[in-house]
Design a protein around this motif. Structure first.
Motif, PDB file in Angstrom:
ATOM      1  N   LEU A 189     211.858  -8.251  74.488  1.00 22.71           N
ATOM      2  CA  LEU A 189     212.668  -9.419  74.128  1.00 22.71           C
ATOM      3  C   LEU A 189     211.950 -10.721  74.448  1.00 22.71           C
ATOM      4  O   LEU A 189     212.126 -11.720  73.738  1.00 22.71           O
ATOM      5  N   ALA A 190     211.119 -10.712  75.485  1.00 22.45           N
ATOM      6  CA  ALA A 190     210.326 -11.922  75.767  1.00 22.45           C
ATOM      7  C   ALA A 190     209.449 -12.218  74.554  1.00 22.45           C
ATOM      8  O   ALA A 190     209.294 -13.381  74.143  1.00 22.45           O
ATOM      9  N   VAL A 191     208.900 -11.158  73.960  1.00 22.44           N
ATOM     10  CA  VAL A 191     208.028 -11.341  72.794  1.00 22.44           C
ATOM     11  C   VAL A 191     208.848 -11.798  71.587  1.00 22.44           C
ATOM     12  O   VAL A 191     208.487 -12.753  70.891  1.00 22.44           O
ATOM     13  N   GLU A 192     209.991 -11.134  71.347  1.00 19.07           N
ATOM     14  CA  GLU A 192     210.771 -11.474  70.150  1.00 19.07           C
ATOM     15  C   GLU A 192     211.494 -12.810  70.254  1.00 19.07           C
ATOM     16  O   GLU A 192     211.673 -13.498  69.264  1.00 19.07           O
ATOM     17  N   TRP A 193     211.966 -13.130  71.460  1.00 20.41           N
ATOM     18  CA  TRP A 193     212.849 -14.298  71.592  1.00 20.41           C
ATOM     19  C   TRP A 193     212.138 -15.533  72.164  1.00 20.41           C
ATOM     20  O   TRP A 193     212.765 -16.586  72.305  1.00 20.41           O
ATOM     21  N   GLY A 194     210.858 -15.416  72.443  1.00 18.51           N
ATOM     22  CA  GLY A 194     210.117 -16.589  72.938  1.00 18.51           C
ATOM     23  C   GLY A 194     210.205 -17.747  71.954  1.00 18.51           C
ATOM     24  O   GLY A 194     210.380 -18.908  72.335  1.00 18.51           O
ATOM     25  N   LYS A 195     210.132 -17.445  70.660  1.00 18.60           N
ATOM     26  CA  LYS A 195     210.191 -18.493  69.619  1.00 18.60           C
ATOM     27  C   LYS A 195     211.539 -19.212  69.630  1.00 18.60           C
ATOM     28  O   LYS A 195     211.670 -20.319  69.128  1.00 18.60           O
ATOM     29  N   ASP A 196     212.563 -18.560  70.180  1.00 13.59           N
ATOM     30  CA  ASP A 196     213.904 -19.173  70.253  1.00 13.59           C
ATOM     31  C   ASP A 196     214.083 -19.953  71.568  1.00 13.59           C
ATOM     32  O   ASP A 196     215.199 -20.300  71.933  1.00 13.59           O
ATOM     33  N   LYS A 197     212.976 -20.150  72.292  1.00 19.65           N
ATOM     34  CA  LYS A 197     213.015 -20.876  73.576  1.00 19.65           C
ATOM     35  C   LYS A 197     213.834 -20.128  74.624  1.00 19.65           C
ATOM     36  O   LYS A 197     214.583 -20.725  75.405  1.00 19.65           O
ATOM     37  N   ILE A 198     213.701 -18.810  74.588  1.00 18.78           N
ATOM     38  CA  ILE A 198     214.384 -17.986  75.587  1.00 18.78           C
ATOM     39  C   ILE A 198     213.319 -17.293  76.434  1.00 18.78           C
ATOM     40  O   ILE A 198     212.398 -16.673  75.891  1.00 18.78           O
ATOM     41  N   ARG A 199     213.440 -17.427  77.742  1.00 13.76           N
ATOM     42  CA  ARG A 199     212.602 -16.641  78.651  1.00 13.76           C
ATOM     43  C   ARG A 199     213.419 -15.442  79.126  1.00 13.76           C
ATOM     44  O   ARG A 199     214.611 -15.580  79.409  1.00 13.76           O
ATOM     45  N   VAL A 200     212.769 -14.280  79.184  1.00 13.46           N
ATOM     46  CA  VAL A 200     213.474 -13.061  79.615  1.00 13.46           C
ATOM     47  C   VAL A 200     212.692 -12.472  80.783  1.00 13.46           C
ATOM     48  O   VAL A 200     211.503 -12.163  80.657  1.00 13.46           O
ATOM     49  N   MET A 201     213.352 -12.357  81.921  1.00 16.64           N
ATOM     50  CA  MET A 201     212.668 -11.960  83.156  1.00 16.64           C
ATOM     51  C   MET A 201     213.445 -10.859  83.888  1.00 16.64           C
ATOM     52  O   MET A 201     214.627 -10.651  83.649  1.00 16.64           O
ATOM     53  N   CYS A 202     212.754 -10.190  84.797  1.00 15.07           N
ATOM     54  CA  CYS A 202     213.437  -9.310  85.747  1.00 15.07           C
ATOM     55  C   CYS A 202     213.160  -9.799  87.158  1.00 15.07           C
ATOM     56  O   CYS A 202     212.046 -10.267  87.455  1.00 15.07           O
ATOM     57  N   VAL A 203     214.157  -9.646  88.017  1.00 12.41           N
ATOM     58  CA  VAL A 203     213.948  -9.771  89.459  1.00 12.41           C
ATOM     59  C   VAL A 203     214.271  -8.409  90.043  1.00 12.41           C
ATOM     60  O   VAL A 203     215.342  -7.839  89.785  1.00 12.41           O
ATOM     61  N   ALA A 204     213.317  -7.852  90.793  1.00 11.57           N
ATOM     62  CA  ALA A 204     213.468  -6.506  91.353  1.00 11.57           C
ATOM     63  C   ALA A 204     213.621  -6.600  92.864  1.00 11.57           C
ATOM     64  O   ALA A 204     212.630  -6.780  93.586  1.00 11.57           O
ATOM     65  N   PRO A 205     214.863  -6.490  93.372  1.00  8.58           N
ATOM     66  CA  PRO A 205     215.018  -6.495  94.830  1.00  8.58           C
ATOM     67  C   PRO A 205     214.573  -5.160  95.427  1.00  8.58           C
ATOM     68  O   PRO A 205     214.654  -4.121  94.768  1.00  8.58           O
ATOM     69  N   GLY A 206     214.117  -5.208  96.673  1.00 11.82           N
ATOM     70  CA  GLY A 206     214.006  -3.985  97.483  1.00 11.82           C
ATOM     71  C   GLY A 206     215.336  -3.832  98.201  1.00 11.82           C
ATOM     72  O   GLY A 206     216.359  -4.352  97.739  1.00 11.82           O
ATOM     73  N   PRO A 207     215.368  -3.152  99.351  1.00 14.65           N
ATOM     74  CA  PRO A 207     216.634  -3.023 100.067  1.00 14.65           C
ATOM     75  C   PRO A 207     217.158  -4.391 100.521  1.00 14.65           C
ATOM     76  O   PRO A 207     216.410  -5.179 101.090  1.00 14.65           O
ATOM     77  N   VAL A 208     218.442  -4.633 100.235  1.00 13.74           N
ATOM     78  CA  VAL A 208     219.073  -5.915 100.565  1.00 13.74           C
ATOM     79  C   VAL A 208     220.284  -5.634 101.453  1.00 13.74           C
ATOM     80  O   VAL A 208     221.214  -4.931 101.040  1.00 13.74           O
ATOM     81  N   ALA A 209     220.249  -6.162 102.662  1.00  9.02           N
ATOM     82  CA  ALA A 209     221.313  -5.883 103.641  1.00  9.02           C
ATOM     83  C   ALA A 209     222.664  -6.396 103.157  1.00  9.02           C
ATOM     84  O   ALA A 209     222.727  -7.294 102.322  1.00  9.02           O
ATOM     85  N   ASP A 210     223.724  -5.788 103.696  1.00  8.56           N
ATOM     86  CA  ASP A 210     225.086  -6.244 103.437  1.00  8.56           C
ATOM     87  C   ASP A 210     225.459  -6.162 101.957  1.00  8.56           C
ATOM     88  O   ASP A 210     226.020  -7.093 101.386  1.00  8.56           O
ATOM     89  N   THR A 211     225.124  -5.027 101.360  1.00  3.43           N
ATOM     90  CA  THR A 211     225.472  -4.808  99.945  1.00  3.43           C
ATOM     91  C   THR A 211     225.924  -3.366  99.751  1.00  3.43           C
ATOM     92  O   THR A 211     225.607  -2.479 100.551  1.00  3.43           O
ATOM     93  N   GLU A 212     226.618  -3.147  98.642  1.00 11.29           N
ATOM     94  CA  GLU A 212     227.065  -1.793  98.300  1.00 11.29           C
ATOM     95  C   GLU A 212     225.870  -0.869  98.031  1.00 11.29           C
ATOM     96  O   GLU A 212     225.841   0.287  98.447  1.00 11.29           O
ATOM     97  N   GLY A 213     224.862  -1.420  97.346  1.00  9.85           N
ATOM     98  CA  GLY A 213     223.679  -0.608  97.042  1.00  9.85           C
ATOM     99  C   GLY A 213     223.001  -0.128  98.322  1.00  9.85           C
ATOM    100  O   GLY A 213     222.617   1.035  98.459  1.00  9.85           O
ATOM    101  N   TYR A 214     222.891  -1.015  99.278  1.00  6.61           N
ATOM    102  CA  TYR A 214     222.251  -0.704 100.565  1.00  6.61           C
ATOM    103  C   TYR A 214     223.048   0.400 101.285  1.00  6.61           C
ATOM    104  O   TYR A 214     222.493   1.351 101.818  1.00  6.61           O
ATOM    105  N   ARG A 215     224.386   0.250 101.265  1.00  7.12           N
ATOM    106  CA  ARG A 215     225.245   1.224 101.938  1.00  7.12           C
ATOM    107  C   ARG A 215     225.104   2.597 101.262  1.00  7.12           C
ATOM    108  O   ARG A 215     224.936   3.608 101.926  1.00  7.12           O
ATOM    109  N   ARG A 216     225.094   2.604  99.929  1.00  9.76           N
ATOM    110  CA  ARG A 216     225.029   3.879  99.218  1.00  9.76           C
ATOM    111  C   ARG A 216     223.666   4.551  99.331  1.00  9.76           C
ATOM    112  O   ARG A 216     223.561   5.761  99.279  1.00  9.76           O
ATOM    113  N   LEU A 217     222.612   3.735  99.454  1.00 15.71           N
ATOM    114  CA  LEU A 217     221.271   4.312  99.357  1.00 15.71           C
ATOM    115  C   LEU A 217     220.599   4.482 100.711  1.00 15.71           C
ATOM    116  O   LEU A 217     219.381   4.610 100.791  1.00 15.71           O
ATOM    117  N   GLY A 218     221.373   4.477 101.793  1.00 20.96           N
ATOM    118  CA  GLY A 218     220.772   4.821 103.077  1.00 20.96           C
ATOM    119  C   GLY A 218     220.667   3.696 104.071  1.00 20.96           C
ATOM    120  O   GLY A 218     219.997   3.840 105.099  1.00 20.96           O
TER     121      GLY A 218
END
Ligand code: NAP
Ligand code: COA
Length: 289
Positions: A189-218
């Motif tokens: 989508l970054a490639v297709e939508w760049g011409k439309d002035k759209i940036r498409v990014m990911c942010v990949a967290p590692g373990p983050v305290a005080d969250t449901e994901g953290y509680r479920r995953l150990g």
């Protein structure tokens, strides 16, 4: 308080790293914004003068979280009930957001579902459910927001992924497959939508305290040894992830599109991925199944 109530509270203290009016006049649509990491992302966007829409399935939580976000930041937050697997609900939610605010400059896709399970223990429906919430859900929301607004006005999309898929994490086939799909869609989508002035990014967290994901995953098994194994010697906070997102949506990141910012203090480089040790954690019940 019902099981579906929001216990979310805004940060008691926040140190600005960027200009406080960085996002003045902008609007962000945040899936999963009623809880956890995405609640704090919404809060930090709002602290920079953005208004927000928070979207997920549980109406009581959405309403309570929206009130708390408005109280803590003085900005507007519209709660909308929708399931990211249901295109008609997303279309109605995006219409409501546009009727209310007239624009969507930033889309944060954080809605997700996860649990620990050996691959062979996943039912067909369990695998499909996680793929449908995380990967299909992210596609569905991006497509609707693109068609209804960003195609003609530009914007920034930030998809929240993870680090599981980088090395092939134990007990995480379903979530890893979904997050990898999201990172691949992000490039396309970054490639297709760049011409439309759209940036498409990911942010990949590692373990983050005080969250449901953290509680479920150990998270309950995290001790000082675990933290010492992380290059920066600590797990992440929700505020860390909110600040990363602020950078990614700001003009300081104009050259960033189609890529993933890994925000984990180097955790993925050094974390344990040993079958027998992780299996013991899983069997000991320290991680919720
Ligand atoms: P969380 O609080 O459980 O957030 C997940 C959110 O997604 C909830 O608000 C949930 O609300 C919403 N959601 C789930 N299914 C949905 C659906 N079908 N439609 C709409 N909304 C749905 O978990 P979190 O730990 O903060 O995770 C937030 C994001 O960070 C996720 O993308 C996760 O994969 C990622 N992440 C977290 C960690 C961590 O350590 N916590 C690490 C790496 C990545 P409802 O149930 O009300 O719909
Ligand atoms: N281990 C293995 N399978 C599981 C499971 C677990 N811990 N939890 C659910 N499943 C299976 C169910 O058994 C079901 O499969 P089946 O029909 O073959 O029995 C399938 O997954 C779907 O479960 P269901 O509860 O119907 O799905 P849902 O759409 O209501 O909920 C989940 C989705 C399962 C992801 C739920 O945990 C959720 O809503 N999570 C959101 C919050 C979250 O996960 N936060 C952390 C983000 S990192």
């Amino acid at each position: 308080m019902s099981a579906e109530s929001s216990n979310e509270k805004c940060l008691s203290d926040y140190t600005y790293l960027f200009k406080p009016d960085l996002l003045k006049g902008k609007v962000a649509f945040v899936t999963g914004g009623a809880t956890g990491i995405c609640f704090t992302i919404a809060e930090i966007l709002m602290r920079h003068k953005c208004d927000t829409v928070i979207a997920s399935r549980k109406w009581d939580r959405l309403q309570e979280s929206a009130k708390e976000l408005e109280r803590g930041t003085g900005r507007k937050c519209l709660p909308v009930k929708m399931d990211v697997r249901k295109p008609e609900e997303i279309q109605a939610a995006v219409d409501k957001a546009l009727e209310t605010f007239g624009r969507i400059d930033i889309l944060i896709n954080g809605a997700a579902g996860n649990f620990l399970s050996p691959a062979a223990g996943l039912s067909f429906n369990a695998f499909r459910t996680v793929m449908e919430i995380d990967a299909h859900g992210t596609f569905n929301v991006m497509k609707v927001v693109y068609e209804k607004y960003m195609k003609n006005h530009g914007g920034v999309i930030v998809n929240i992924t993870a680090t599981l898929q980088i090395r092939g994490q134990m007990l995480q086939l379903h979530a890893g497959a979904a997050k990898a799909a999201i990172e691949t869609m992000t490039k396309h989508l970054a490639v297709e939508w760049g011409k439309d002035k759209i940036r498409v990014m990911c942010v990949a967290p590692g373990p983050v305290a005080d969250t449901e994901g953290y509680r479920r995953l150990g998270g309950r098994s995290v001790d000082s040894e675990y933290e010492k194994a992380i290059p920066i010697q600590r797990v992440g906070t929700r505020e860390d992830i909110g600040n990363t997102v602020i950078y990614v949506v700001s003009d300081a990141a104009q050259l960033l599109t189609g890529t993933t910012i890994i925000a984990d203090g180097g955790h993925w480089l050094t974390s344990d991925n040993n079958y027998h040790r992780v299996q013991r954690l899983f069997q000991s019940g320290q991680a919720k199944l």
